[in-house]
Design an enzyme around this catalytic site. Structure first.
Site, mmCIF file in Angstrom:
data_model
loop_
_atom_site.group_PDB
_atom_site.id
_atom_site.type_symbol
_atom_site.label_atom_id
_atom_site.label_comp_id
_atom_site.label_asym_id
_atom_site.label_seq_id
_atom_site.Cartn_x
_atom_site.Cartn_y
_atom_site.Cartn_z
ATOM 1 C CG HIS A 461 -2.142 -0.874 0.935
ATOM 2 N ND1 HIS A 461 -3.425 -0.438 1.113
ATOM 3 C CD2 HIS A 461 -2.229 -2.144 0.457
ATOM 4 C CE1 HIS A 461 -4.263 -1.414 0.775
ATOM 5 N NE2 HIS A 461 -3.567 -2.461 0.389
ATOM 6 C CD GLU A 462 -0.397 3.654 2.156
ATOM 7 O OE1 GLU A 462 -1.616 3.485 2.067
ATOM 8 O OE2 GLU A 462 0.318 2.920 2.866
ATOM 9 C CD GLU A 480 -3.954 2.151 -0.820
ATOM 10 O OE1 GLU A 480 -4.951 2.263 -0.121
ATOM 11 O OE2 GLU A 480 -2.851 2.657 -0.510
ATOM 12 C CD GLU A 486 -6.749 3.553 2.432
ATOM 13 O OE1 GLU A 486 -6.395 2.677 3.232
ATOM 14 O OE2 GLU A 486 -5.954 4.306 1.858
HETATM 15 C C1 NOJ Z 1 -3.179 2.823 4.601
HETATM 16 C C2 NOJ Z 1 -3.541 1.539 3.941
HETATM 17 O O1 NOJ Z 1 -3.996 1.758 2.641
HETATM 18 C C3 NOJ Z 1 -4.582 0.864 4.790
HETATM 19 O O2 NOJ Z 1 -5.040 -0.315 4.155
HETATM 20 C C4 NOJ Z 1 -4.022 0.589 6.150
HETATM 21 O O3 NOJ Z 1 -5.042 0.058 6.954
HETATM 22 C C5 NOJ Z 1 -3.485 1.850 6.795
HETATM 23 N N1 NOJ Z 1 -2.632 2.555 5.904
HETATM 24 C C6 NOJ Z 1 -2.708 1.560 8.062
HETATM 25 O O4 NOJ Z 1 -1.524 0.878 7.733
HETATM 26 CA CA CA Z 2 -3.694 3.974 1.370
#
Ligand code: NOJ
Ligand code: CA
Length: 680
Positions: A461-462, A480, A486
């Site tokens: 992610h990120e 992601e 989210e």
């Molecule tokens: C951003 C992520 O995209 C998400 O899935 C995650 O729960 C949070 N960061 C915390 O790590």
């Molecule tokens: Ca994210």
């Protein structure tokens, strides 16, 4: 308007040209795609190397610059183009997992050398061009540089100088939230600095500009430098250098998909073809599939990542998720907030995260044994908050701990404003790095390599944007890198319906996305649509087909699935590995229809969604195997469904169909359609 007559004559290697050809075609060297759909010509003039691209009669790119500027070299533009070599490739290769099992790589390659009169003033390089019928890639190869020589790339001159009138689907690059922005449609002249893939449309033609095989280099953004000219803009190191190299090197591929429908962009496999074959010989240890997780409850603020009374990652809670996964045949359970470091401002204090020490109410060996006994695996979570040094220093110990506990997938995270990744410089001070500069790009490969040694795969992610590296490192499963589910929990504002009709033709051109679909409790008590999911329940099911990812989350709380076992059946059934995928219909920002055949099986699945406008769809089923009968299990919006007023009104019905049939259906505003075609 230039005209190129006849295909290049292979072996002799020339193209016959009409009198009114473009400059590059007249003075340079051309290559045609295998079926002569596209032609690329490269040439040199007083300003240096450049290229043109034609699709039939239409000029797509005209007189666009090529080249790099290397610090300390003469950098007098090349004045000679020579030594043209052409080859043709037509081969197939197999993906260990993917949206398509067997991939055809059919392209023409042109290699030319650019040089100057004096090698001290002009560093020669080879340009490699690979031309497919649905797009092309090119890269620079500096093969003649001495092995020990340190190189600093201070500019990349590559341009995409478009002919014609274009609209772009874009969001600004180098903004704080990285790649997590809504796409806007705008005339090209409104774009300033765009992230890639950048999708462009003009009457009758669609393009996507992106890069493939981003390895040991800085990520490319696109800066508009003239009315219709986009120039490569690399994310620099904190000292301003764009890329550091030692000895001979090649760049990532600069890639442009070209087609007359948006579907042709979505079904192009050029990005994968431009990446190197797998470095991992044995991929049998890679596990893909569906998962649930201690996750949405934190985003809804019902529990916390941090320790304390509301801590989500407790033994008792995790066991409930494991039980739910086991009962429903889902292979994975993600647990976030299991490790020390979440207390306080974790985004600012990423350097305090431990990747091996659990909070006291989370017992990793006990829970992994509990999961194993039930045929489930825990999915690890490493939120780094962009503190790369801290993460890298624990990487080996962390991965070996997870491997011992049967974890085969780790979700990583890099929540940190773009441009603020800290790096310790030689003098001990801190540099602040961009999100996808060379430092971070190299970090991601490092993580994948260490993980692979422990037979672990990564879901980032990120992330650094995807450029097809999963071909080379098949344990880089998913990413992601866009506004996922989210954002529907946070409400500032949540994703509008059209977002889901844009992603397949923009972000998803880059590769799989861990969007985390499947929210059944669409409103979770919110009355303002901008604070909750903006889709119907049918759309949430359709996302398992529309958004390709080898790991797919059933993101909602188990209690919400237990309330709708009828709808949940689709999530239980839908696979995450495909024999083939076809984007059947769509207009960017309006609607999209995608069908995929289950890998190693005869079943097909279909997903469709629309923007905020209701839409009647006619979908011919001619993708099904001819002569075969199927049971179509249809999950559609009820007649009174509406993402604003009645989002969970769903009709489930079954029909016998063959390839000669069609589905006629109506999508509600923000609605969707999910179908399983069970082969009989
Ligand atoms: C951003 C992520 O995209 C998400 O899935 C995650 O729960 C949070 N960061 C915390 O790590
Ligand atoms: Ca994210």
């Amino acid at each position: 308007m230039s005209k190129l007559f006849a295909a290049a004559v292979w072996g002799l290697g020339f193209t016959v040209l009409a009198p009114d050809v473009s400059a590059a075609a007249r003075d340079g060297t051309c290559v045609d795609s295998p079926q002569a759909v596209l032609t690329v010509c490269v040439a040199v003039d007083a300003r240096g190397p450049y290229y043109d691209v034609h699709r039939g009669d239409r000029t797509v790119i005209a007189h666009a610059k090529l080249g790099l500027v290397l610090d300390g070299f003469g950098n007098t533009p090349a004045s000679r183009v020579g030594n043209a070599r052409r080859t043709q490739v037509d081969q197939v290769w197999e993906q260990p997992w993917g949206e398509q099992h067997i991939i055809r790589d059919r392209h023409a390659e042109l290699r030319v050398t650019f040089s100057g009169i004096d090698p001290a003033l002009t560093e020669p390089f080879e340009l490699a061009v690979r031309l497919f019928d649905d797009g092309f890639g090119f890269r620079y190869e500096f093969n003649g540089i001495a092995a020990s020589r340190e190189i600093a790339i201070v500019d990349e001159l590559t341009e995409f100088r478009l002919a014609g009138d274009w609209d772009a689907w874009w969001y600004p690059a180098r903004h704080p939230d990285r790649d997590e922005y809504l796409y806007r449609r705008a005339h090209l002249h409104e774009v300033h600095l765009a992230e890639t893939p950048l999708t462009l449309q003009s009457p009758g033609l669609y393009l996507s500009i992106h890069e493939a095989a981003l390895v040991d280099y800085a990520s490319m953004n696109l800066r508009r430098t003239a009315e219709r000219t986009l120039k490569a803009d690399l994310m620099p190191w904190s000292d301003g250098v764009l890329v550091r190299k030692r000895g001979p090197f090649v760049t990532p591929w600069r890639m442009v998909l070209v087609g007359n429908t948006p579907m042709s962009l979505a079904d192009s496999r050029i990005e994968l073809n431009l990446n190197d074959p797998a470095r991992l010989r044995d991929t049998s240890w890679i596990h893909i599939g569906k998962y649930v997780g201690v996750w949405w409850e934190m985003h809804l603020n019902r529990s916390t990542w941090a320790s304390g009374e509301k801590h989500g990652a407790t033994n008792a809670n995790v066991k409930q998720y494991i039980d739910f996964a086991a009962k429903n045949g889902l292979g994975g359970v993600l647990v976030e907030g299991w490790n020390r470091g979440w207390d306080g401002d974790w985004i600012a204090n990423g350097k305090h995260f431990s990747f091996t020490e659990s909070y006291p109410d989370f017992d990793l060996p006990q829970l992994s044994a509990y999961a194993r006994e039930r045929g489930v695996r825990l999915i690890g979570h490493n939120e780094t908050a962009g503190a790369l040094e801290n993460y890298e220093s624990q990487l080996k110990a962390a991965m070996s701990l997870y491997a011992v506990n049967g974890i085969s997938v780790v979700k990583t995270g890099y929540v940190r404003p773009n441009g603020s990744i800290e790096r310790t410089l030689a003098d001990g001070s801190l540099g602040h790095e961009w999100f996808a500069g060379q430092y971070r790009v190299n970090h991601e490969v490092k993580v994948a390599e260490v993980a692979a040694k422990h037979q672990i795969s990564i879901d980032a992610h990120e992330p650094v944007k995807d450029t097809g590296l999963r071909r080379t490192w098949p344990n880089m499963l998913s990413r992601e890198g866009a506004r996922g589910q989210e954002f529907n929990a946070w409400g500032r504002p949540t994703n509008p319906p059209e977002h889901l009709t844009i992603l397949p033709f923009t972000r998803l051109l880059a590769g799989p996305m861990d969007f985390t679909p499947g929210i059944f409790d669409i409103t979770f008590g919110k009355s303002d649509v901008n604070e909750r999911v903006q889709s119907t329940l049918a759309t949430q099911l359709a996302l398992y087909v529309l958004v390709y990812s080898p790991v797919q989350m059933a993101a909602d709380l188990p209690e919400n699935y237990d309330k709708r076992p009828d709808a949940f059946q689709f999530i239980r059934d839908v696979p995450t590995d495909w024999e083939t995928s076809r984007t059947l219909q769509g207009e960017i920002g309006d609607y999209v229809v995608i069908a995929r055949q289950q890998r190693g099986a005869a079943d097909w699945y279909l997903g469709a969604t629309t923007d905020e406008t209701a839409r009647a769809l006619t979908i011919p089923l001619d993708f099904l195997e001819r002569g075969r009968k199927y049971e179509a299990q249809i999950y559609r919006d009820a007649a009174d469904a509406d993402y604003l007023k009645n989002p969970t009104a769903l009709v489930i019905e079954k029909r016998r169909v063959t390839a000669k049939d069609r589905i006629e259906t109506a999508l509600a505003p923000g609605g969707g359609l999910a179908v399983r075609f069970r082969a009989l």
